[in-house]
Design a protein around this motif. Sequence first.
Motif, PDB file in Angstrom:
ATOM      1  N   HIS A   1      -2.430 -38.859  25.847  1.00 60.64           N
ATOM      2  CA  HIS A   1      -1.067 -38.853  25.307  1.00 60.64           C
ATOM      3  C   HIS A   1      -0.904 -37.823  24.193  1.00 60.64           C
ATOM      4  CE1 HIS A   1       0.593 -42.103  27.628  1.00 60.64           C
ATOM      5  NE2 HIS A   1      -0.405 -42.901  27.317  1.00 60.64           N
TER       6      HIS A   1
ATOM      7  N   GLU B   1      -0.229 -34.567  25.758  1.00 60.61           N
ATOM      8  CA  GLU B   1       1.173 -34.528  26.205  1.00 60.61           C
ATOM      9  C   GLU B   1       2.104 -34.254  25.027  1.00 60.61           C
ATOM     10  OE1 GLU B   1       1.698 -37.270  30.161  1.00 60.61           O
ATOM     11  OE2 GLU B   1       1.871 -38.267  28.217  1.00 60.61           O
ATOM     12  N   ALA B   2       1.830 -34.910  23.890  1.00 59.99           N
ATOM     13  CA  ALA B   2       2.682 -34.713  22.718  1.00 59.99           C
ATOM     14  C   ALA B   2       2.638 -33.265  22.237  1.00 59.99           C
ATOM     15  CB  ALA B   2       2.243 -35.653  21.600  1.00 59.99           C
TER      16      ALA B   2
ATOM     17  N   GLY C   1       3.616 -30.935  25.896  1.00 56.17           N
ATOM     18  CA  GLY C   1       4.764 -31.294  26.726  1.00 56.17           C
ATOM     19  C   GLY C   1       4.396 -32.329  27.771  1.00 56.17           C
ATOM     20  N   VAL C   2       5.394 -33.130  28.145  1.00 56.07           N
ATOM     21  CA  VAL C   2       5.187 -34.203  29.118  1.00 56.07           C
ATOM     22  C   VAL C   2       5.633 -33.728  30.493  1.00 56.07           C
ATOM     23  CG1 VAL C   2       5.737 -36.586  29.723  1.00 56.07           C
ATOM     24  CG2 VAL C   2       5.564 -35.916  27.314  1.00 56.07           C
TER      25      VAL C   2
ATOM     26  N   SER D   1       9.184 -34.505  32.689  1.00 59.01           N
ATOM     27  CA  SER D   1      10.288 -34.891  31.816  1.00 59.01           C
ATOM     28  C   SER D   1      11.306 -33.754  31.758  1.00 59.01           C
ATOM     29  CB  SER D   1       9.780 -35.207  30.417  1.00 59.01           C
ATOM     30  OG  SER D   1      10.825 -35.589  29.561  1.00 59.01           O
TER      31      SER D   1
ATOM     32  N   GLN E   1      12.681 -33.622  26.542  1.00 58.77           N
ATOM     33  CA  GLN E   1      11.286 -33.315  26.288  1.00 58.77           C
ATOM     34  C   GLN E   1      10.859 -33.694  24.863  1.00 58.77           C
ATOM     35  OE1 GLN E   1       7.681 -32.657  27.176  1.00 58.77           O
ATOM     36  NE2 GLN E   1       9.136 -32.047  28.778  1.00 58.77           N
ATOM     37  N   THR E   2      11.733 -33.462  23.881  1.00 61.80           N
ATOM     38  CA  THR E   2      11.375 -33.802  22.502  1.00 61.80           C
ATOM     39  C   THR E   2      11.134 -35.295  22.357  1.00 61.80           C
ATOM     40  OG1 THR E   2      12.653 -31.939  21.612  1.00 61.80           O
ATOM     41  CG2 THR E   2      12.121 -33.741  20.104  1.00 61.80           C
TER      42      THR E   2
ATOM     43  N   ARG F   1       7.891 -36.255  23.960  1.00 60.48           N
ATOM     44  CA  ARG F   1       6.732 -35.866  23.142  1.00 60.48           C
ATOM     45  C   ARG F   1       6.522 -36.845  21.989  1.00 60.48           C
ATOM     46  NH1 ARG F   1       5.664 -29.488  22.272  1.00 60.48           N
ATOM     47  NH2 ARG F   1       5.881 -28.764  24.417  1.00 60.48           N
TER      48      ARG F   1
ATOM     49  N   ALA G   1       5.047 -39.945  23.391  1.00 61.88           N
ATOM     50  CA  ALA G   1       3.643 -39.720  23.720  1.00 61.88           C
ATOM     51  C   ALA G   1       2.775 -39.717  22.468  1.00 61.88           C
ATOM     52  CB  ALA G   1       3.485 -38.396  24.477  1.00 61.88           C
ATOM     53  N   ALA G   2       3.296 -39.126  21.382  1.00 59.79           N
ATOM     54  CA  ALA G   2       2.549 -39.104  20.121  1.00 59.79           C
ATOM     55  C   ALA G   2       2.345 -40.517  19.586  1.00 59.79           C
ATOM     56  CB  ALA G   2       3.281 -38.256  19.089  1.00 59.79           C
TER      57      ALA G   2
END
Length: 273
Positions: free
Chosen positions: A87, A90-91, A94-95, A98, A103-104, A107, A110-111
Amino acid sequence: MSTAQSAEHAARRAQDSAPLRTLARVGYAASGVLHLIIGFLAVQLATGDSSGSASESGALQQLSEAPGGAVALWVAAIGLGALALWHIVEALLGVPGSESAKQTAARVKAAGKGVLYAVLAFLAGRYASGGSGSGGGEAQEGFTAQILQLPGGQLIVGAIGLVIIGVGVFHVVKGWRKKFLEDLRTSGPGAVGKAVVRLGQVGYIAKGIALGVLGGLFVLAGVQSDADKAGGLEDALKTIQDQPFGAVLLILTGVGIAAYGVYSFARARYAKL
């Protein structure tokens, strides 16, 4: 190729590796075990026969005391650590899948997951090595007390509570609208079945309710400038227990959290990684 591009390429290559994918699935399974134990402890709390704290720390403590518990905890720590790494990548990068406009937010989510799984991995490793963690409620109260001493501390604690409530609402909506299916393989050979869908619905809603109550405790702590009002997951469950028909509500919540645990086993198999 620049240093940044090389780092990004290496991170993506690591994320795409079969070993990391496998270990991340182990992480989902480990999360399932913890939720099953928390659900069981919540039901025990409702019936007045509690054998441990109905929290992540309590679940890890229970696991450490079981036969082969140290080995299980090391496996859990490695799996949860791999899931955290997944994750975090991804953060940072980028994921996939998505939309650009979202996307923001993807992210940030994911973070948050990466940090959560990293903390759980650390705690699992600590228990596996013979250590112990502070009680969830005590740790949260100490954390809240430190924040309340800062300028604007009440607002910060209240904001944390609102964020947790928001996460809880997100879980409820995700469960009710079956949005969690976006994380799973739902078509083709070996696709997820109806039973898993029902477990996911019940599990996400129950977990969301518990998180919502937990967030409410933080908001109350901020409003009253009283760290003792904050707490951990067990404190949230006790708050549910204190309501009219609280024992029944807590049993239903515990069963729902356990359902999320079973769903997590299915997620270990069907997750899109």
